[in-house]
Structure formats: C-alpha cells, structure tokens
Write a protein that holds these residues in place. Structure first.
Motif: not given
Length: 441
Positions: A5, A287, A290, A302, A306
């Motif tokens: 990430q 960011t 994501q 996730r 991130s």
C-alpha cells in the motif's frame, strides 16, 4: 500489505507532487517577479492572492466530492456510473462559478476587515478583477483534476501543470515588467487557467486511459438527486478547505495593518509554507484514493493499512522538509526579495513553519483518509476550532493584544497561533481516524 500500500501511495503521490509543484510555480513566479518589481505590488498579490485562493479552494472543496464518490464507485466495480458522477460535478462547477466571480469583482466585505494601505488595496482590487474571469475555468479544471486523482490517472495532470507553468513564467514576467505590475500577473494567470481547462477537456475526449468511461458521451442534464448527494458530501469538505485557506487569507489582511514590509515578509513565508504543504497533500490525495478503493470494496483491513501507510510516509517527508528549511533559510529568503527589511521579517518567521511540519502532515493525511471513508462533517468542526478558533482568533490576540506577560507580538503572533492550532488539529484528526479504524477491527 503495508509495503504494498505504501508503494501504491508513493507511485500515485510522486506524479501528483510534480503536478502540484509545477502549478505552485505560477505562484512562486509571481512572488519572485513582483518581489523584485515593487514592495507594494508584492503586498497586493499577498492580499489579493489570498482572497482568490480562499474563494477558489472553498468552491473547489465542494467539487472534490467527486473524488471519494468516484473512487468508491470504482472500488465497487460500477464503472458505468462514473461518467454520470463527473458530469453532475461539472454542472455544479458552473453553478458555483457565479458567486465566485461576484465575490472577486466586489471584494469590499473582505477588504474592509483590515485597514490596508491605499496603494496596496488599489492594486489588490485590480488583481482580483482580472482573476474573477479565471474562476469558471479553474472550477471546471479542478473538477477534472479531482476526478483523475480518484482513478489514479496522474499523467495528464503532470503534463498540463508543467506546460502551464512553463508558459506562465515568461508571460507573467513580460506583462509585469511592461508596467502592469500585479495586474499583469493576474492577466497571465487568467489566460493560463483557460488553457488548462481546454487541455483537460481535450484529454477527456482523446485520452486512451479514460476512453472506457465515455465521459463526454450521452451528456446528462442536471439531476437534482445526484447533485444533492455531491453537495451533501462536498459542502463540509468545501467548508474545511475554506476555513483552512481563509485562516491564512485573513491573516494576510490583518497583517496588512502592520505595513507593506510586514505583509510582504509574511507573503514570502506563506509561500514557503504552501510549497512545504505540497508533499503531504500529494500523499494525502493518494491515501484518499486508496482508502476510497478499499472502502468501496468493503475491504476494511486494506483501508486501515492505507491510512497508516500514508501517515508514516508523510511524517518522514515532514522531517526532511523541516530540516531543509532550517539549514537553507538565508539562501531561500534572499531568492524571494532584495529588500533587507522584507528579508528580516521573513527570516524571523521561518522557525514557525519548521516547527509545524510534522503536525501539518498528520492532520492533512488523517483528514483526507477520513474523506476516503466519506466522513466530512466532524472534520469540518475540527477545522473550525483549530484554524479559526486557535489559529486565527488566537493569532489576532497574540499579534495585537498580547498575553500577559507577553507583549503584542505583531506578525509572529499569527504564526505562533498557527503552530498551536496545527498541533491541536493533528491530535483531534488522529483520534477521529483511529476511532473510525477501530470500528472495523
């Protein structure tokens, strides 16, 4: 997964940083050119430019709702809805252009907040009158900009930003030194704004990466329900942008009471602060994308990773920036102005932006990560408290009233209060993000 990430964020953020710094090149060019042209013109671009940026960022903040909206649509695999979301945001951009133009053409309520030198005020009004006609172009381009960020399509933004800056620099220098001063800088910026939006629409029509979304086909009329959803998410974001930017704009207006030298020195440091804000902002945008992808797919681990990766990267970059400013302060300030008095003011203020780099990085990443989750209202309240309450009001009090046993601090009072406000914002935004992450553990 952390390093994966982090890599995705860096790959997105680096071209974004190039695009943002290239765009910042226009502001840097105007500051440097006007700094060597005349102190009153430099002060006028500080006052007028601050108002323009505050109005523009408040309006574009609402339009940035397209970014988390599109990233979550993409993460959920509903690509057929992407064109409609973008088109509705373009309709909003045209609606918001009307008040934007009117505010810049009639800035009396904002200028009346401070007793500005007559020569500086006259130049600032002329600068704003020219920039008013850039507002429609800038709002449409910033919509395109936010949309490309949501999909991770950064190449067109880099190319457009670099081309715009390369064109703006000689044009601004030529117009300023032909005797137009700050008005010439405004004309150059307005012309470049229309060039950027034309390039953006050209890319949407011809770019291969965006072709599958058919962005300009089957154009939708305004849809009140869709526009309402964008406004509902975007208004708190726009207000947050306005609060954050206007705190610096109003600071410039209040500092103007201290004379052209003080506001010119403040402009130099504010310009440096804006440059230092670019790397954390690029990381924050990446960011958000994501986190938005992960939230759209309901992949909460996730999303959490991130957000953490963005914070770690931004803090590391903040430390490097603070050190560079501290070591190179004399050479940096000398490049901005040949007026010893202006340089003296600027050098006395740099310590504050060195000090707040880490706090600014944390609050920026956390705020954008929350936007990726489509959380915007409570962050707006935090911005109100920290930037207007602590930063602006506290700065005014320290600058003009003092705090026993501290005497009135002048322009340094605003920068000290800004440091304290950013420290508080980093704590509150960090707590909000942690609370949101814990919900999905």
């Amino acid at each position: 997964m952390f390093f994966q990430q982090a890599r995705l964020i860096v790959l997105h953020a680096v071209p974004m940083l190039v695009a943002q710094l290239a765009a910042m090149g226009m502001m840097i060019t105007d500051t440097v050119v006007l700094g060597h042209y005349g102190t009153e013109d430099l002060a006028a671009v500080a006052v007028g430019g601050g108002i323009y940026v505050a109005v523009l960022f408040a309006l574009t903040g609402v339009l940035q709702a397209v970014s988390p909206t599109v990233s979550q649509i993409k993460g959920a695999g509903r690509d057929g809805e992407i064109a409609g979301a973008l088109q509705q945001c373009f309709w909003l951009a045209l609606c918001f252009a009307v008040p934007g133009v009117l505010i810049l053409l009639h800035p009396d309520p904002l200028l009346s907040l401070s007793n500005i030198d007559a020569g500086v005020e006259m130049r600032a009004r002329a600068y704003l009158a020219v920039l008013a006609w850039a507002i429609p172009a800038m709002l449409c381009y910033r919509t395109f900009y936010a949309f490309c960020n949501a999909l991770g399509q950064t190449r067109p933004l880099v190319l457009i930003s670099l081309g715009s800056t390369l064109l703006h620099a000689p044009l601004s220098w030529f117009l300023v030194n032909r005797g137009l001063g700050v008005t010439g800088a405004g004309i150059a910026s307005a012309l470049i704004s229309w060039c950027t939006v034309i390039c953006g629409f050209f890319y949407m029509r011809t770019g291969k990466a965006l072709a599958p979304y058919r962005l300009l086909h089957d154009w939708q009329p305004p849809r009140p329900a869709s526009m309402y959803e964008l406004v509902r998410l975007g208004l708190p974001m726009g207000m947050s942008n306005f609060v954050e930017i206007s705190s610096f704009t109003l600071t410039s207006l209040f500092v103007a009471q201290l004379g052209a030298t003080a506001v010119a020195g403040h402009r130099v440091v504010a310009n440096l602060a804006a440059i230092c804000y670019m790397p954390p902002l690029a990381l924050a945008i990446a960011t958000l994308t994501q986190v938005g992808f992960a939230a759209g797919a309901r992949d909460w681990p996730r999303a959490r990773i991130s957000a953490v990766a963005g914070l770690v990267l931004a803090c590391a970059v903040a430390c490097l920036l603070g050190g560079a400013l501290w070591l190179g302060e004399n050479a940096i300030v000398s490049a901005y102005s040949n007026d010893p008095a202006v340089r003296s003011v600027a050098l006395s203020l740099i310590i504050y932006i060195v000090g707040y780099q880490i706090f600014d990085a944390v609050q920026t990443i956390a705020a954008f990560a929350l936007r990726g989750y489509k959380i915007a209202f409570v962050p707006m309240l935090v911005h109100l408290l920290c930037f207007w309450g602590v930063g602006l009001f506290g700065g005014w009090w320290l600058a003009f009233r003092g705090l026993a046993p501290i005497a009135p601090m002048g322009v340094e009072g605003f920068w000290l209060a800004s440091l304290l406000g950013l420290a508080l914002a980093s704590l509150l935004f960090g707590a909000l993000l942690w609370h949101r992450i814990r919900r999905d553990l």
